[in-house]
Design an enzyme around this catalytic site. Structure first.
Site, mmCIF file in Angstrom:
data_model
loop_
_atom_site.group_PDB
_atom_site.id
_atom_site.type_symbol
_atom_site.label_atom_id
_atom_site.label_comp_id
_atom_site.label_asym_id
_atom_site.label_seq_id
_atom_site.Cartn_x
_atom_site.Cartn_y
_atom_site.Cartn_z
ATOM 1 N N LYS A 1 57.934 32.930 7.622
ATOM 2 C CA LYS A 1 57.092 33.525 6.494
ATOM 3 C C LYS A 1 56.320 33.597 7.127
ATOM 4 C CE LYS A 1 56.070 30.422 3.194
ATOM 5 N NZ LYS A 1 56.794 29.513 3.284
ATOM 6 N N ARG B 1 52.970 29.336 -4.812
ATOM 7 C CA ARG B 1 54.292 27.872 -4.792
ATOM 8 C C ARG B 1 54.331 27.749 -5.881
ATOM 9 N NH1 ARG B 1 53.036 27.012 1.451
ATOM 10 N NH2 ARG B 1 54.202 25.937 1.712
ATOM 11 N N ARG C 1 59.890 23.792 16.087
ATOM 12 C CA ARG C 1 58.689 24.898 16.313
ATOM 13 C C ARG C 1 57.294 23.971 16.465
ATOM 14 N NH1 ARG C 1 56.703 27.261 9.862
ATOM 15 N NH2 ARG C 1 56.342 24.570 9.882
ATOM 16 N N ARG D 1 52.533 21.232 14.991
ATOM 17 C CA ARG D 1 52.126 20.791 13.745
ATOM 18 C C ARG D 1 51.895 19.598 13.267
ATOM 19 N NH1 ARG D 1 53.236 25.354 9.026
ATOM 20 N NH2 ARG D 1 53.370 23.178 8.062
ATOM 21 N N ARG E 1 58.960 18.524 1.719
ATOM 22 C CA ARG E 1 58.547 19.972 1.900
ATOM 23 C C ARG E 1 59.228 20.749 0.836
ATOM 24 N NH1 ARG E 1 56.429 20.612 7.013
ATOM 25 N NH2 ARG E 1 56.255 22.772 7.487
HETATM 26 P P1 ADP Z 1 55.315 25.619 5.087
HETATM 27 O O1 ADP Z 1 55.241 26.767 4.479
HETATM 28 O O2 ADP Z 1 55.568 25.307 6.141
HETATM 29 O O3 ADP Z 1 55.045 24.176 4.464
HETATM 30 P P2 ADP Z 1 52.337 26.152 4.992
HETATM 31 O O4 ADP Z 1 51.233 26.692 6.402
HETATM 32 O O5 ADP Z 1 52.870 27.145 4.162
HETATM 33 O O6 ADP Z 1 53.647 25.507 5.396
HETATM 34 O O7 ADP Z 1 51.823 25.399 4.201
HETATM 35 C C1 ADP Z 1 50.936 23.104 4.642
HETATM 36 C C2 ADP Z 1 50.830 23.205 3.909
HETATM 37 O O8 ADP Z 1 49.778 23.136 2.942
HETATM 38 C C3 ADP Z 1 51.824 22.326 1.779
HETATM 39 O O9 ADP Z 1 52.646 22.112 2.425
HETATM 40 C C4 ADP Z 1 50.716 22.190 1.617
HETATM 41 O O10 ADP Z 1 49.707 21.426 1.430
HETATM 42 C C5 ADP Z 1 49.509 23.346 1.873
HETATM 43 N N1 ADP Z 1 50.191 24.607 1.191
HETATM 44 C C6 ADP Z 1 49.770 25.778 1.886
HETATM 45 N N2 ADP Z 1 49.681 26.472 -0.016
HETATM 46 C C7 ADP Z 1 50.187 26.194 -0.707
HETATM 47 C C8 ADP Z 1 49.759 26.538 -2.378
HETATM 48 N N3 ADP Z 1 49.969 27.388 -2.458
HETATM 49 N N4 ADP Z 1 50.092 25.351 -3.025
HETATM 50 C C9 ADP Z 1 49.754 24.453 -2.744
HETATM 51 N N5 ADP Z 1 49.821 24.060 -1.667
HETATM 52 C C10 ADP Z 1 49.484 24.548 -0.195
#
Ligand code: ADP
Ligand code: ZN
Length: 220
Positions: A13, A88, A128, A163, A174
């Site tokens: 993404k 999400r 990554r 990260r 996740r």
């Molecule tokens: P990835 O898609 O690799 O998990 P992101 O950078 O999108 O990484 O998200 C990292 C973290 O941020 C998630 O594991 C969650 O804790 C939080 N997060 C991000 N976007 C959301 C969302 N829309 N709803 C809830 N938590 C979120």
């Protein structure tokens, strides 16, 4: 146009979202990036959400929704955006739909789903590496897309790092959370908006077919 990127953590993404953002001249909004920045700056929001990110858990819907709404009302979002990592959950998707109906009623909205098998995701995420320069943010992979010089960004020369939540344990968690929500979320978009699903095996091919889909969609 507003493009929602759906897909598991590590499905691409961020990478694809950034390419589309450059090519289509749309701001790239990543809730994960916003949250990590708040944590680095130790803001009130950052302190409140740190435990969720460390744990690989979802930040509560009300906090995420408030954060994204504020961002979508900023000046640079006027003509559209790419949303990466939001929504999400179905509750977040509904809040986003309501936000558009109230604030940007005519806006074109579309969802892109990146559908990648879990075993491949785990391999991608544990390998990554991300550029530490926030305005660059280039993403590498130790195995499939290594930087030319070890731990140095090809684009801007800044150091690369992993990260904090990109370890096998957190990724597995996740992924599990993603699958708990993804069926409903994808059905929501299938029923409400245009949805384009793709298995992005080759980055260039994937970007090209997404762009073709978007071009068609825009014409409608
Ligand atoms: P990835 O898609 O690799 O998990 P992101 O950078 O999108 O990484 O998200 C990292 C973290 O941020 C998630 O594991 C969650 O804790 C939080 N997060 C991000 N976007 C959301 C969302 N829309 N709803 C809830 N938590 C979120
Ligand atoms: Zn860089």
């Amino acid at each position: 146009m507003y493009i929602v990127m759906l897909g598991a953590p590590g499905s691409g993404k961020g990478t694809i979202g950034k390419i589309l953002s450059n090519d289509l001249n749309l701001v790239h909004i990543s809730t994960g990036d916003i949250f990590r920045e708040q944590i680095n700056k130790s803001t009130d929001l950052g302190k409140k959400i740190k435990k969720y990110l460390d744990d690989g858990a979802l930040v509560p819907d009300d906090v995420v929704i408030e954060t994204i709404k504020a961002r979508l009302l900023e000046q640079d979002v006027e003509s559209g955006a790419i949303l990466d990592g939001f929504p999400r959950t179905v509750a977040q998707a509904e809040a986003l739909r309501d936000f558009f109906e109230n604030n940007k009623p005519g806006a074109k909205r579309v969802a892109i789903e990146l559908d990648v098998p879990d075993d491949e995701i785990i391999k991608r995420v544990v390998n990554r590496l991300i550029c530490t320069n926030k305005s660059c943010g280039a993403i590498y992979n130790k195995e499939t897309k290594p930087p030319k010089v070890e731990n140095v960004c090809d684009v801007c020369g800044s150091p690369l790092k992993r990260r904090a939540d990109d370890n096998k344990e957190t990724v597995t968690k996740r992924l599990k959370i993603y699958h708990e929500n993804s069926t409903d979320l994808i059905n929501f978009y299938r029923n409400n908006n245009a949805l384009y699903s793709i298995y992005p095996q080759n980055l260039d091919v994937a970007v090209k077919s997404i762009k073709e889909f978007l071009k068609e969609y825009k014409r409608k």
